[in-house]
Design an enzyme around this catalytic site. Structure first.
Site, PDB file in Angstrom:
ATOM      1  N   CYS B  69       0.825  -1.201   0.000  1.00 31.36           N
ATOM      2  CA  CYS B  69       0.000   0.000   0.000  1.00 31.36           C
ATOM      3  C   CYS B  69       0.866   1.261   0.000  1.00 31.36           C
ATOM      4  O   CYS B  69       0.359   2.364  -0.090  1.00 31.36           O
ATOM      5  CB  CYS B  69      -0.913   0.042   1.220  1.00 31.36           C
ATOM      6  SG  CYS B  69      -1.900  -1.430   1.422  1.00 31.36           S
ATOM      7  N   ASP B  71       2.755   2.300   2.553  1.00 29.53           N
ATOM      8  CA  ASP B  71       2.975   2.883   3.879  1.00 29.53           C
ATOM      9  C   ASP B  71       3.205   1.783   4.902  1.00 29.53           C
ATOM     10  O   ASP B  71       2.393   0.873   5.024  1.00 29.53           O
ATOM     11  CB  ASP B  71       1.733   3.651   4.373  1.00 29.53           C
ATOM     12  CG  ASP B  71       1.397   4.835   3.494  1.00 29.53           C
ATOM     13  OD1 ASP B  71       2.126   5.816   3.544  1.00 29.53           O
ATOM     14  OD2 ASP B  71       0.394   4.760   2.760  1.00 29.53           O
ATOM     15  N   CYS B 139      -2.775   8.555   6.179  1.00 37.10           N
ATOM     16  CA  CYS B 139      -1.488   8.644   6.890  1.00 37.10           C
ATOM     17  C   CYS B 139      -1.730   8.900   8.373  1.00 37.10           C
ATOM     18  O   CYS B 139      -1.083   8.305   9.234  1.00 37.10           O
ATOM     19  CB  CYS B 139      -0.643   9.777   6.318  1.00 37.10           C
ATOM     20  SG  CYS B 139      -0.212   9.548   4.599  1.00 37.10           S
TER      21      CYS B 139
END
Lengths: 458, 166
Positions: B69, B71, B139
């Site tokens: 992904c 992250d 995030c």
């Protein structure tokens, strides 16, 4: 000439920033949406603020696949056609029209000469995207009664893929060929994919993201044997690798001006005369360009495109040698200081001005953020706004985590060794910094197989 | 021709001289393609980068996200045993600038706080602090998850130790 003398003081009095302003004001007037980049980002040359990052001076440019600067020799050729010879090339009744028409035809001959074509086979358009639309949709629509199938590859430019999707909605069948891990199309697979009702095979010459050069001659031969027109998107190939439409059996070809140090907004479609390939035009209008592409031909742009082709014909070998040396310098320089750097796409069949690298354990967007002094791209410029990893890299079978780590370095005629050295220095520094804070690098160095971990997906 | 240009020029100067127009341009630019200055600041000078030994009894480790992904966030806390206060924190993050900034902020915010306090930190607070655009909200969610995962890991470790003591 008289006109230019009257205009010049006007610009001088206002100074340069004001002269650049009309474009901004016009676009503000035309669309209430956010206007393009603010003045503060561009005007002060000593320090530039981009995306909140202040850097000293303009970034060095290593994104030659996105676009190239105009060669000064090209601009010299164009200027008279803005200022004094501004006639409409389709005006038949006066000198202004005649001289513009002659200039357009001379440019047409120059473009044709670079690819081994007859000038009558070259049709000027607004760029390669338009050419690809005319070629893919135009051929399919023209022959739709007998032929209902198109073959292309998964790594084509978006405009070809999107045109194909459009055809699918109209009831056509499209085969999207996979590519091998090196980015090249499998010829046996291509041959098998062609059916009796195939209207077109479209395979790009040089890939915009990974720079691999497809085996055009072999594809052309297969298409000729099967009696199917072969279209190639050569926007990234023109002037960089030798192209000969006869030897390569090309039936249709898309070309672009701004990838070869010409102006933006002009391109050309090559359309074979013998055996004749016909297309349905996309636009209705005054029937310019033999009805293939209606609309006034933009003389200055076309003249610039022609000049760019003529220069490319003379300097292709020299440019190729220089760019090859720069590519080697960049790759060696980075690899000497950073490990686990992977080249995406074939190294053997590749235009050397494109170096697409994956830096393992470093996320591409964060790397770009730290490389604000180097103008490079992560994937193609069209897709880099999205969070998805590049579809081209995925077609190569690059793992998603590696696809997230790719950077494309694009070098060209005006790239210097100093620029490459600076790019190496900044890239190495940034990769090292980001690896120091990468949990993946830490795990890999500790001997943990990242693939064995069950990640929590988001 | 010259007259037309002059007229256009006057219109331009009008636009340029106005006060509202440049401000609107700047705002639009920031939201369209800019990182907020706090994101840039945390990216350039990330706080508390590094690692603790995850086998230490007073360390809790949270790893969230996935490489596919784009992250992965690792956040570690060091806890003062009797008081339950987080005395130190470290992070390592594979991800975009916003992910790095979110985790950097998270380590700053958890330091010196009680564990029950930090699990109440919401992703929206981090997102607001960093002015994250909608596409980057995940995030801040990762950062929130990482904090919770680190606390959970610490508590699980303590539970196990208590059991082995019995």
């Amino acid at each position: 000439m008289a006109l230019s003398r009257r205009l010049l003081p006007l610009f001088l009095r206002r100074g340069f920033p004001a002269a650049a302003a009309p474009a901004r004001a016009l676009s503000t007037a035309a669309a209430p949406a956010p206007p393009p980049a603010s003045a503060s980002e561009e005007e002060d040359e000593s320090s530039v603020t981009v995306k909140g990052v202040r850097i000293s001076g303009r970034p060095l440019y290593l994104d030659m696949q996105a676009t190239t600067p105009v060669d000064p020799r090209v601009l010299d050729a164009m200027l008279p056609f803005y200022l004094s010879r501004y006639g409409n090339p389709h005006s038949r009744t006066h000198l202004y029209g005649w001289e513009s028409d002659a200039a357009v035809e001379a440019a047409r001959a120059r473009v044709a000469a670079l690819v081994g074509a007859d000038p009558r086979e070259i049709f000027f358009t607004s760029g390669a995207t338009e050419c690809n639309n005319i070629a893919v949709k135009g051929v399919a629509r023209f022959y739709r009664d007998r032929r209902r199938h198109v073959v292309t590859t998964q790594t084509e430019h978006k405009c070809v893929l999107d045109s194909c999707r459009y055809l699918q909605q109209e009831g056509f069948d499209v085969t999207y060929l996979p590519v091998r891990a090196d980015g090249l199309v499998d010829l046996a697979q291509l041959e098998d994919a062609i059916r009796p009702d195939t209207a077109l095979v479209s395979v790009m010459a040089v890939n915009n993201e990974i720079g691999v050069v497809q085996p055009l001659e072999e594809i052309g031969r297969i298409c000729k044997e099967k009696g199917v027109p072969f279209h190639t998107d050569a926007a990234q190939a023109l002037g960089k690798i030798p192209i000969d439409v006869g030897r390569m059996g090309i039936g249709l070809m898309s070309l672009s001006g701004h990838k070869i140090y010409g102006p933006k907004g002009v391109g050309a479609l090559y359309l074979r005369r013998r055996p004749r390939i016909r297309v349905e035009p996309q636009m209705s209008g005054g029937g310019q360009e033999r009805g293939i592409r209606s609309g006034t031909v933009p003389t200055p742009l076309v003249v610039g495109f022609g000049a760019a082709c003529e220069i490319a014909a003379h300097e292709m070998d020299y440019d190729h040698r220089r760019v090859s040396a720069l590519q080697k310098r960049l790759l060696d320089g980075i690899r000497a200081q950073v490990d686990e750097v992977v080249i995406n796409g074939s190294m053997e069949h590749r235009y050397p001005g494109n170096l697409n690298l994956s830096f393992a354990y470093v996320e591409g967007e964060s790397l770009l953020m730290g490389l604000k002094e180097v103008a490079v791209s992560s994937g193609s410029a069209c897709t880099s706004a999205s969070l998805e990893p590049s579809y081209v890299l995925r077609a190569l079978g690059v793992e998603e985590d590696m696809a997230h780590t790719s950077i494309r370095f694009g070098m060209g005629r005006f790239t210097t060794e100093e620029e490459v050295d600076r790019a190496i220095e900044l890239t190495v520094r940034q990769v090292k910094k980001l690896r120091d804070m990468s949990p993946l690098y830490e795990m890999a160095k500790a001997g943990i197989d990242l693939k064995s971990i069950e990640w929590s997906q988001h | 021709m010259a007259m037309m240009l002059r007229a256009a020029g006057k219109r331009l100067l009008g636009v340029g001289g106005g006060e509202a127009a440049p401000a609107a341009v700047a705002a639009a630019t920031a939201s369209r393609r800019g990182y907020h200055e706090r994101v840039v600041e945390h990216y350039n000078n990330p706080r508390n980068v590094g690692a603790f030994d995850k086998d230490d009894a007073d360390v809790g480790t949270g790893i969230v996200g996935a490489p596919a992904c784009g992250d992965v966030m690792k956040l570690q806390i060091r806890v003062d045993e009797p008081s339950g206060r987080i005395v130190d924190a470290r992070f390592k993050t594979f991800g975009c600038g916003s992910a790095i900034a979110s985790s950097s902020v998270a380590t700053e915010w958890v330091k010196g706080k009680q564990m029950e306090e930090v699990v109440a930190i919401k992703n929206t607070e981090i997102a607001k602090h960093l002015s994250l655009p909608p596409v980057k909200l995940h995030c801040s969610m990762l950062a929130e998850d990482a904090i919770k995962a680190a606390v959970k890991d610490y508590e699980a470790k303590k539970g196990k130790l208590a059991k082995s003591d019995e």
